[in-house]
Structure formats: C-alpha cells, structure tokens
Enzyme design. Sequence first.
Site, PDB file in Angstrom:
ATOM      1  N   ASP A  25      -7.085  -2.196   3.763  1.00  0.00           N
ATOM      2  CA  ASP A  25      -5.856  -3.425   3.621  1.00  0.00           C
ATOM      3  C   ASP A  25      -6.086  -5.147   4.093  1.00  0.00           C
ATOM      4  O   ASP A  25      -5.499  -5.631   3.751  1.00  0.00           O
ATOM      5  CB  ASP A  25      -4.892  -2.569   4.008  1.00  0.00           C
ATOM      6  CG  ASP A  25      -4.066  -1.230   3.237  1.00  0.00           C
ATOM      7  OD1 ASP A  25      -4.210  -1.543   1.517  1.00  0.00           O
ATOM      8  OD2 ASP A  25      -3.685  -0.762   3.585  1.00  0.00           O
TER       9      ASP A  25
ATOM     10  N   ASP B 238       0.628  -1.507  -0.266  1.00  0.00           N
ATOM     11  CA  ASP B 238      -0.044   0.469   0.190  1.00  0.00           C
ATOM     12  C   ASP B 238       0.863   0.778  -0.191  1.00  0.00           C
ATOM     13  O   ASP B 238       2.548   1.349   0.783  1.00  0.00           O
ATOM     14  CB  ASP B 238      -1.081   0.240   1.052  1.00  0.00           C
ATOM     15  CG  ASP B 238      -1.843   1.513   1.267  1.00  0.00           C
ATOM     16  OD1 ASP B 238      -2.327   1.592   0.703  1.00  0.00           O
ATOM     17  OD2 ASP B 238      -1.337   2.077   2.756  1.00  0.00           O
TER      18      ASP B 238
ATOM     19  N   ASP C 175      -1.161  -1.043   6.420  1.00  0.00           N
ATOM     20  CA  ASP C 175      -1.569  -0.405   7.398  1.00  0.00           C
ATOM     21  C   ASP C 175      -2.917   0.449   8.217  1.00  0.00           C
ATOM     22  O   ASP C 175      -3.640   0.111   8.950  1.00  0.00           O
ATOM     23  CB  ASP C 175      -0.511   0.948   7.578  1.00  0.00           C
ATOM     24  CG  ASP C 175      -1.261   1.530   6.898  1.00  0.00           C
ATOM     25  OD1 ASP C 175      -1.455   1.769   5.821  1.00  0.00           O
ATOM     26  OD2 ASP C 175      -0.710   2.942   7.834  1.00  0.00           O
TER      27      ASP C 175
END
Length: 753
Positions: free
Chosen positions: A652, A449, A648
């Site tokens: 996600d 990410d 995080d």
Amino acid sequence: MQGSTLSSIKSPVRTLTLPVEGMTCASCVLRVENVLKKVDGVSGASVNLASENARIEFDPARVAIEQLQKAVADAGYALIVPDGSLAADTSAAGDTPERHEARTKLRNDVILSAILTVPIMALSMLSMTDWYMRASPLSMDSTNRILFLLTIPVMFIPGRRFFKGLWLTVRHLTADMNTLVAVGTGAAFVYSTIAVLFPELLGAAGKTPDVYFDSTATIITLILLGKLLEASAKSRASDAIRKLIGLRPKTARVLRDGTETDIPIAGVLVGDILLVRPGERIPVDGVMTKGASSIDESMVTGESLPVEKKSGDGVVGGTINLNGSIEFRARAVGEGTLLARIVKLVEEAQGSKAPIQHLADTIASVFVPVVIGIATVTFILWFAVAGIPFTHALVNFIAVLIIACPCALGLATPTAIMVGTGAGARAGVLIRNAQSLESIRLITTVVFDKTGTITLGKPEVTDVLPLDGYTPADLLGPAFSLERKSEHPLGDAIVRYARQQGIEPRTTDAFQSSTGLGVTGTVDGVPVAAGNLQLMKERAVNTDAVQSAVQRFAGKGKTSIVVALDGRAAGIIAIADTIKPTSPPAIRELHAMGIETVMLTGDNEETARAIAAEAGIDRVIAGVLPEEKAGHIKALQAGGKIVAMVGDGINDAPALACADIGIAMGTGTDIAMETAGITIMNGDLAGVPRAIRLSTRTLRTIRQNLFWAFVYNVVGIPLAALGLLNPMIAAGAMAMSSVSVVSNSLRLKRFRD
C-alpha cells in the site's frame, strides 16, 4: 498493537529541533527562520512561536551547530543546544533549564513590577483629586518626583527586556513587539522625566506639566502579566508531549544470569529478559516469553479497554501491565521504541506549519513597520494638523503602538496545531505534520485496502456445515488433526476454531499437503481429505451435495474447505477474512460527511463485492496488482477527487504516498506508517472520521484565533488613532489578546471523538 514501530528513513540531511530564546511575536519567528535559511548547508527551517522551537534541516558536512547558533545570535536571539544533542537528533520537548530560568525570571519581574506599579497608580489617582490638592503635604512637583523614582526600577529592571530587544532590532534594522512596547513606554517615560527634571524645556516653567509615569509602569506590568499568563497557557498546550515522555519508566527489572536486577532504563539491551509485575509500566518494546496478563495500551491506541496478552504477543514500552506477572524479551530500546517514535512524530507535527499560517506570516513580515508608520502619522495629524497639545498627541501615538503588538497573530496557528496534534495522539490518531491535519478535512473520496484495513487481516471460521449423518465435531476433529501439521493460514483458522470448541486432536498418519489444493492423510486409520473442489476431484470424491453450498459461500466472500471422510463428502468448513466490527459504522459516518468510499483490492470481483456490500462501501475496484494501486489513485485524482488512501501493508506504500492524504493502520507495517501523513494506532477505521473531525475542529479554532487576533488590531488601531483608547487599556487588551488566543486553542484538549 502487535509491536509495530515507526521507523525513520535515514538521509544525509540531519534534522534538529532546538529551543530558541528571546522570541516575542510573529516578526521574531520570521527573522529567525530567515537567518537560518541563509546559512549555507541549511535546506529548511521552521520556527514555532508557541513551542519556542526551531526545526532545522541541514547538511552536517557543510554547516556546524556553532554556525547555526552564531547566525541566530547575530539576529538577537539564542539557539539553545542541550547536552547530548550533538550526538543524535534531538528532541526539544519539555522544559530546558534555560526555559525554566526564563519563566522564573519573568514571574519575578511581574511581581516586582506589580509591587511598584500599585503605589504609582494609587499616588497618580490621588493626585488628581481635590482632596489631595488641599490636604496633601506634598506639592505636585514632589509627587511627580516620587512617581519618577518609583517608575525608574519598573522601566529598567522588569522593563529592560523590551529595551534590550529594541536595541537588537535597531542594530539589525528590523522591528518587532519589543520595538512597539519600548518606543511607546520609552516616549512616555522620557517626556515625563523631562517634565519633572527640566520643565523649562517644555515651556512649562512656573507650572506643573502633566506626566505619564502611571501609564508607563502600568503598560509594562500588564504586558509582562500577559506574557506570564501566555507562558503558562503555552506550557499547557504542550502537555501531550510531556505526558508521553512521562510514560517512560526510569528503571527496569532485568533477569541476567538468573538474577533479578533493577537497572536504569538506559542500560536495557536488545535481547534482555525483563520482568514486570502487576501495576507496573512496561519499560521497553518486546515479545512476551512467559505469563499472561491484560495490558492497558490506551496511551498508544486511545482505546480504554485492556488487551489480553500471552506468550508470543508483542508489548509496548510505556503501557501498563494490569493483573499478571510477565516476562518478555526486549526487541527495541531507547529511541527505537514505539513510544519514543510517537513522541518524535508528535513533536514534528507540532513544530510544522499549516498552509493557513502563511497568511499570518505574510502579514507579520510588514506589520510592525506599518504600525510604526500609522502611529507616527497619528501623532503628526493630531499635533501638527489638529493642533491638540503635544501630550495628547503623544498619548495617542503610544496607544497605537501598544494595541498593535502582533503577539496574538504569531500564536494563533501554532498553539492550535500543538493542542490539536496532542489531542489526536491521546485519541490514537498520530498526525505527521500540520499540512496533513489541515488537508484531511478537504477529502472527497476515501480509498480503502481490504485485508487488514476493512477486515481483520486473518482468516476465521465462519460456518461449519455438515451433511446428513455427520455432526460439526465429525468435520472439525479430523480437519483439525490434519491442519495442525499445516502452515497455511486457512489451516491455522481451522486449528484455532477447533481449539475454541474444545476439540482434541487425534492420531494422524500419512500427512500430505498439496499446494493450492488442501491436505490429506489418515486420522485414527480413516482416510481424510480437507481442501477445495479440485482436491476432491483428484481424490474422486463426489461433490454434488456440496456444490450449491460452495457457490453460496463464495457469493459471500467465503472460502469453502470441503471435508471428505473415507472417500465421502462429509461437509464444508467456511472460512473468511471477517470484517472488523467497527468498519461498517465508520463507513456510514464517512457517508454522513458526504464522502465517497472505494475499496481497492487484489481479490477477485465476487469476493470483493461481497465484503464491500457488508461494509457498505460505495465502489469496488478488484483484481488490482500491488504496483497498480497508485495508478488507480491518480485516476481518481484526475477526475477531480481529493483522495485519502487507507492501508496497512508494504504493497500500500506507493498508493499512500500518491494520495492527497495517506492514512496508515498502526497494526500494519512500518513502511506503510512511514509513508502516511496520518496513522491510526489501533487499526480501527473509526479513526478516519475521527481524524476528519479533529481537522475540522482545529481549523475552526485557527480561524477563530486569527479572527480575534485581527479584531484586536483592526478595531484597536483606529480607536487608538482617534484618541478613544487609553494606552493602559490598550496594554491590557494587547496582553489579553495573546491569552485569549492560547486559551481558545486549549479548548481542543477536550476533543475525544
């Protein structure tokens, strides 16, 4: 860490980790697991020989703790339920009174056995010399009777544990290490006793037959000594848990009704105001309300550098306040603190089984019966076929039994897992289970990410570009004055930067925030606008002079805030979510390992590619909606990739769960950490290659352990069967095999990076 906690998802199934007494080898582990799994209401059971714990998943509505204890007791072992464990899910970390008592008893048995064995060995060796035969006042019959009397207490005080274990295995028609030791030493002792008391039964009337009291006593002493050394080594293997638990302060200084009071840590309530002086440990998790200090958070993050904290920042229980007196409000206490959750996570990982352990389990399930068969065949071939004396065939029979004890086999994997996960915790890498530890080394692709993972996760001012006739202060002063009234993250970045530059706010009137455009107002009576090109267009501001700069900044992944003063474009403040300084080196290290890197983000293509180029990412997948991330992970897997996902945020979590290995940044959300198999506590991407190195080291150690465990048996059994291995040497080798396996695992404690 800004106060992140690891939350647990509640379910009807309850999990307990309880100590088990009486296990000696891999066969014991399988027996305890099997009896627990057969209890109605138990959905899973995993037993760890190294930690001597059983992790049991069960439905409390269908099965009671007492039923679990009875099932284990019926199998010949003891399931220990410490006080208070019935009220909450229990931790088996650290010593229980029962374990401390067992180690003390083992030490006392070793001492007694050694004290008695030394004269037995000395007398036996002397009796074999010509000098003893000529000069000793004792006959060989008298000497053998003394050896018999000295050996009895060795057999039935220190050695009774083996015969007690033998009785239990016979009752349950099973076999384990106790079976091998008890049958081997028992056969030698019984034969020698008959030779001393009833020599005519052996056809030895009128002559003194050979006796093996020295072998019996020495075998028991060496095996007990090996067990004591093994217990000491296993205790060091679980140091990580004990050290983490030791970080919990026992008392806290609470401010109640204006009075400072020191109370037990268990008495702290959520919402209490606590005071911590320099050099003291922070007792629970909370948010600072007063003061400023540097906090040593190395126990959580693995980072040695202290973290500066001020009012409004989160603090973590167990960390050390270095140089300033602070006050904070408790927001998590007891089992809700980050430290308690870390302890629980490490315990679960240490109690779990790696896939590689299934090989050892499969072998252990048939190992002891096979060894007894080999020993029996050895005796028959030597005595009945080769025609050697009964005593020599008996010695070979005993040697096969003793060298084949599968203690090392049962310790090979769990000790390495225990030490490896503990080393990871010290380095700021929390591993949820042994499967994650084993699997991460196999990944071929790491998907990241962007926000909060590769980048810092909050916008920062990167450039201040004034036009001709203006200075940076001319832009920052008015923009700061307006943006401090805004709640937008971009505005907050300008406010923070201006304060760092020593800019003072000015008088502001007619403030207005336009969603998606920017802010406007008057500063010291001058009309000011700060926002994007669309806002400038609506305010009829000529932007020809800034167009090229805006495009240039966009190509670098930066957002341009155009500042207009009195209707004229004065310059640009460029803002970006900057890359973490440690991200590019971590990406390069992954490339050096031959691992492909991918960035998966919802940002537009241009911004994403600019960030990826700076970080060194191989491939970019941009414009992805949160619900689409898992689909992209599956597409990579369908292409033959073994995928790790690093993220995080809440968005996600599905991708973390879908990936072969989910890796959460510890600075992110609880749900991300709960979903992931590995958590990097300091949010530094360097933790990803660190976890891979730890996995590689741990698996290499496990393979070494299994190799040496098998070598002792594969080499030792044929030597013993061929009559080339004395039982006493076999006992020493068997004892040292367990010690060598645990000691090899302890080398992982040196893992740092």
